[in-house]
Design a protein around this motif. Sequence first.
Motif, short mmCIF file in Angstrom:
data_model
loop_
_atom_site.label_atom_id
_atom_site.label_comp_id
_atom_site.label_asym_id
_atom_site.label_seq_id
_atom_site.Cartn_x
_atom_site.Cartn_y
_atom_site.Cartn_z
N LEU A 317 0.81 -1.22 0.00
CA LEU A 317 0.00 0.00 0.00
C LEU A 317 0.84 1.27 0.00
CD1 LEU A 317 -2.86 -0.93 2.50
CD2 LEU A 317 -2.69 -1.39 0.06
N VAL A 318 1.92 1.30 0.77
CA VAL A 318 2.71 2.54 0.91
C VAL A 318 4.00 2.52 0.13
CG1 VAL A 318 1.71 2.96 3.19
CG2 VAL A 318 3.92 1.82 3.02
N GLY A 319 4.34 1.39 -0.49
CA GLY A 319 5.54 1.31 -1.31
C GLY A 319 6.79 0.96 -0.52
N GLU A 320 7.88 0.83 -1.25
CA GLU A 320 9.19 0.54 -0.66
C GLU A 320 9.79 1.86 -0.20
OE1 GLU A 320 11.55 -0.51 1.17
OE2 GLU A 320 11.71 -2.38 0.03
N THR A 321 9.78 2.08 1.09
CA THR A 321 10.24 3.36 1.65
C THR A 321 11.57 3.24 2.37
OG1 THR A 321 8.89 2.97 3.63
CG2 THR A 321 7.91 4.30 1.89
N TYR A 322 12.28 2.13 2.22
CA TYR A 322 13.63 1.96 2.76
C TYR A 322 13.72 2.40 4.23
CZ TYR A 322 15.28 0.74 -1.89
OH TYR A 322 15.45 0.13 -3.10
N SER A 323 14.38 3.53 4.50
CA SER A 323 14.62 3.94 5.88
C SER A 323 13.33 4.12 6.67
CB SER A 323 15.41 5.25 5.90
OG SER A 323 16.66 5.11 5.29
N ALA A 324 12.28 4.59 6.02
CA ALA A 324 11.02 4.85 6.71
C ALA A 324 10.15 3.61 6.85
CB ALA A 324 10.23 5.94 5.99
N ALA A 325 10.59 2.48 6.25
CA ALA A 325 9.73 1.30 6.19
C ALA A 325 9.29 0.81 7.56
CB ALA A 325 10.45 0.18 5.44
N GLY A 326 10.22 0.66 8.50
CA GLY A 326 9.86 0.16 9.82
C GLY A 326 8.87 1.06 10.54
N GLY A 327 9.04 2.37 10.38
CA GLY A 327 8.10 3.30 11.01
C GLY A 327 6.70 3.18 10.44
N LEU A 328 6.60 3.03 9.13
CA LEU A 328 5.28 2.87 8.52
C LEU A 328 4.68 1.50 8.85
CD1 LEU A 328 6.02 4.59 5.11
CD2 LEU A 328 4.47 5.40 6.89
N GLN A 329 5.53 0.50 9.07
CA GLN A 329 5.03 -0.80 9.52
C GLN A 329 4.40 -0.68 10.91
OE1 GLN A 329 8.91 -2.56 7.48
NE2 GLN A 329 8.11 -4.00 9.00
N LEU A 330 5.08 0.04 11.82
CA LEU A 330 4.50 0.24 13.15
C LEU A 330 3.23 1.09 13.06
CD1 LEU A 330 4.50 -0.01 16.19
CD2 LEU A 330 6.17 1.87 16.30
N ALA A 331 3.24 2.09 12.18
CA ALA A 331 2.04 2.92 12.01
C ALA A 331 0.86 2.08 11.54
CB ALA A 331 2.33 4.04 11.00
N ALA A 332 1.11 1.11 10.66
CA ALA A 332 0.03 0.24 10.19
C ALA A 332 -0.55 -0.58 11.35
CB ALA A 332 0.55 -0.68 9.09
N LEU A 333 0.33 -1.08 12.23
CA LEU A 333 -0.16 -1.81 13.39
C LEU A 333 -1.01 -0.92 14.30
CD1 LEU A 333 2.90 -3.97 14.57
CD2 LEU A 333 0.75 -4.78 13.57
N LEU A 334 -0.54 0.29 14.56
CA LEU A 334 -1.29 1.18 15.43
C LEU A 334 -2.59 1.64 14.78
CD1 LEU A 334 1.45 3.33 17.18
CD2 LEU A 334 0.60 1.04 17.70
N ALA A 335 -2.60 1.71 13.43
CA ALA A 335 -3.83 2.03 12.73
C ALA A 335 -4.88 0.94 12.93
CB ALA A 335 -3.55 2.22 11.23
N GLU A 336 -4.43 -0.31 13.05
CA GLU A 336 -5.36 -1.41 13.33
C GLU A 336 -6.04 -1.23 14.69
OE1 GLU A 336 -6.27 -4.10 11.63
OE2 GLU A 336 -4.98 -3.88 9.86
N HIS A 337 -5.36 -0.57 15.61
CA HIS A 337 -5.90 -0.38 16.96
C HIS A 337 -6.63 0.94 17.14
CE1 HIS A 337 -3.92 -3.79 19.02
NE2 HIS A 337 -2.94 -3.61 18.16
N ARG A 338 -6.34 1.93 16.33
CA ARG A 338 -6.76 3.31 16.57
C ARG A 338 -8.24 3.42 16.95
NH1 ARG A 338 -3.51 7.98 17.21
NH2 ARG A 338 -4.79 9.80 16.85
N ARG A 339 -9.10 2.77 16.19
CA ARG A 339 -10.55 2.90 16.42
C ARG A 339 -11.20 1.55 16.72
NH1 ARG A 339 -11.76 6.42 10.96
NH2 ARG A 339 -10.38 8.17 11.39
N ASN A 340 -10.41 0.61 17.16
CA ASN A 340 -10.93 -0.75 17.33
C ASN A 340 -10.65 -1.28 18.74
OD1 ASN A 340 -11.84 -3.34 17.06
ND2 ASN A 340 -10.72 -3.79 15.19
N PRO A 341 -11.51 -0.97 19.72
CA PRO A 341 -11.29 -1.44 21.09
C PRO A 341 -11.25 -2.95 21.22
CG PRO A 341 -12.98 0.28 21.02
CD PRO A 341 -12.70 -0.12 19.60
N GLU A 342 -11.83 -3.68 20.25
CA GLU A 342 -11.83 -5.14 20.31
C GLU A 342 -10.41 -5.71 20.27
OE1 GLU A 342 -14.29 -6.65 17.24
OE2 GLU A 342 -16.15 -5.80 18.05
N ARG A 343 -9.47 -4.94 19.75
CA ARG A 343 -8.09 -5.41 19.66
C ARG A 343 -7.22 -4.90 20.81
NH1 ARG A 343 -8.18 -4.76 13.63
NH2 ARG A 343 -8.81 -6.81 12.87
#
Length: 373
Positions: A317-343
């Motif tokens: 979805l966000v492309g190959e971002t090299y140095s920023a990749a790990g940060g966007l990976q963590l952001a994707a995880l937190l996005a899964e939680h942002r509005r979802n109390p079930e998780r």
Amino acid sequence: MAVTGWGVLSAIGTGAEEFSEAWGERRSGRKDVTEMFEQKLPSETACAIPDFDVKAHLGRKGTSFFDRSTALSVVTCKLALEDAGLVRDAKDEETDGGIGLVLGLSSGGPQAMSDFIHEMYTSEKPYLVNPLLFPYAVMNGAASATAIWHNLKGVNATVSGGQMAFLTALRYARNKVRSGYVNAAVAGAVEEFSPTRAWASHQARGAGEERVDLGEGGAFFVLEDAQTVRTAGRGLDAEILAVECGLYGEPGSKDDPAVGMTECIIRALEAAGVAASDVWAVAPSLSGSPKRDRIERVAITAALGTDTPNLLPVKELVGETYSAAGGLQLAALLAEHRRNPERDGAVSLVTSLTSEGMVGVAVVRGWSRATSA
């Protein structure tokens, strides 16, 4: 270690809320980039941010000479501080006990470096190179400009690590908070999309159909001591339970990186006190690179079992971002939680590795904004 706020700039959204919405809908960040620059690009599409304008976020004053990497860094840090409720002015430096900044990069801004070197060789004697370009051509230019802009007077560091840049920056920042050097630290990583980077990546990666598009963006996270945050009755977005890294050899060698990454994941889970069966999802660095992807898939399966958890399609979805990749990976995880109390309380992993055999993993427990307090 608690994450009390985060900010993101990406091809699918700006800021934690917009990014979370786009991530939830699994929007693709692929865009036509033929009009972004005057120079010809190796591909007509990329997961870039064509309409990014630093002046729209920060104003015109003081931003005219920012290169793209610095602009991404300053703006993304601003978004993270706002999300954490830590918007500051100059007087705060005397009362907040110090907020540090740790930025993950591969090098200085590639386009700024290229432009500086080009001027050096093509300008009239005595080589009148624009001195305002130089700060952004060196590795610590973006971190320095970001800290100055936001009055972050604590530790200031730049960590070079390629694909592992964010995880190494996260570990460094965590250790500084844990050791009492600062009360809080902003850990992040950025990567620009520019003609110089596009052509360099094209030469290094090739143009295989299985590879994800090149991308750009940044992700920053405010880190504080979890117990202190809870004692104050404040909410948190996540807990960083463990961060482990290692360096291994060529595949098939005595120090096979697949074996090393497996050991790294197991070591991180033990440090976090989490069983492999408790891992709900993994945000991997899979990008269509046959060699690296095989190592990562083998390691995840070996460490977590054949009944592997969800593998989030971050780079699709966000492309190959090299140095920023790990940060966007963590952001994707937190996005899964942002509005979802079930998780709430679910445990996930961020995994990453470089072509040279450096591997890393972070163990993360996430919370929704509605219930984290």
